[in-house]
Design an enzyme around this catalytic site. Structure first.
Site, PDB file in Angstrom:
ATOM      1  N   GLU A  29       4.157  -9.156  22.497  1.00 25.71           N
ATOM      2  CA  GLU A  29       5.419  -9.812  22.841  1.00 25.71           C
ATOM      3  C   GLU A  29       6.615  -9.039  22.305  1.00 25.71           C
ATOM      4  OE1 GLU A  29       3.997 -14.471  23.272  1.00 25.71           O
ATOM      5  OE2 GLU A  29       4.978 -13.816  21.426  1.00 25.71           O
ATOM      6  N   HIS A  37       6.653 -18.688  27.711  1.00 26.62           N
ATOM      7  CA  HIS A  37       5.756 -19.592  26.994  1.00 26.62           C
ATOM      8  C   HIS A  37       5.481 -20.880  27.774  1.00 26.62           C
ATOM      9  CE1 HIS A  37       6.592 -16.905  23.605  1.00 26.62           C
ATOM     10  NE2 HIS A  37       5.522 -17.418  23.037  1.00 26.62           N
TER      11      HIS A  37
END
Length: 244
Positions: free
Chosen positions: A142, A175
């Site tokens: 990420e 997310h």
């Protein structure tokens, strides 16, 4: 963005989408066949596929970025100072998370807790190897994608805030918990600040890995106690509303 940056993004997106084919494949091969229920078997297969896909993407992305250079707008801080910010970044990330949780809860009426995190913890209990992905590989990927590639590319053309907000919003959307958009955006902004401040991607990586490891440990060991604490009417600012 440079060509290899696009290849990194494509690899990351392919990794995320690969579960639609990979999980059924593992189920067909008998992974999770010893589970008590079909739902549990699917979770086990999901855990193993996450390990396979994340590790594969990790190797590919590292190879693609093997010759990557720091962004032109960033000056690299000395290593000693950068490590200081790396450790301080863990605290900053947890504080940003805590403040965002309380704003969501007290001002916006959004219940604390993340279904995404609960599912990950449940799968970790069934496939402990997944803890490597949740605590280490996932955060590193990420940071490479959302901070080094997306934020870094935008930061070369724009000021900090437009670049940080855009990359952090994308980080939050990825997310897939839009009710917690503020929370994930606050965390993303913290990591973008750490990257811009030090010019070294390992700084937000370290903070992200440490934060996720803390969340996994707390969720695994103190899940029941956390649920009780989150229901207390006079709960002060706290880091118990932790997310992956």
């Amino acid at each position: 963005m440079k060509r290899h940056d696009w290849y990194v993004l494509i690899t990351y997106i392919a990794m995320q989408l690969s579960a639609f084919a990979g999980v059924p494949l593992l189920c067909a091969l008998g992974v999770g066949s010893s589970a008590e229920t079909p739902s549990e078997a699917t979770k086990i297969a999901s855990g193993y596929w996450a390990v396979i896909s994340f590790l594969t993407a990790f190797v590919i992305i590292l190879w693609l970025l093997r010759r990557a250079r720091p962004e032109r707008n960033m000056r690299q801080m000395p290593l000693a100072s950068s490590w200081m910010w790396a450790f301080l970044g863990v605290f900053l990330a947890l504080v940003a998370q805590s403040i965002a949780v309380n704003i969501e809860w007290r001002l916006l009426g959004i219940e604390p807790g993340s279904e995404n995190t609960r599912q990950i913890i449940e799968i970790i209990r069934l496939t402990p190897l997944l803890v490597i992905v949740a605590s280490v590989i996932g955060p590193i990927l990420e940071e490479l994608v959302f901070r080094k590639i997306i934020f870094g590319s935008l930061y070369e053309k724009y000021r900090f805030w437009p670049a940080a907000l855009a990359s952090s919003l994308l980080f939050a959307i990825a997310h897939m918990e839009l009710e917690h958009l503020l929370l994930y955006t606050a965390i993303g902004l913290t990591f973008a600040f750490l990257y811009a401040k030090t010019g070294r991607i390992f700084v937000p990586m370290f903070a992200h890995v440490a934060m996720n490891t803390f969340v996994v440990v707390v969720q695994m060991l103190l899940a029941d106690e956390m649920e009780k604490m989150m229901r207390q009417p006079e709960l002060p600012l706290t880091i118990w509303g932790a997310w992956l």
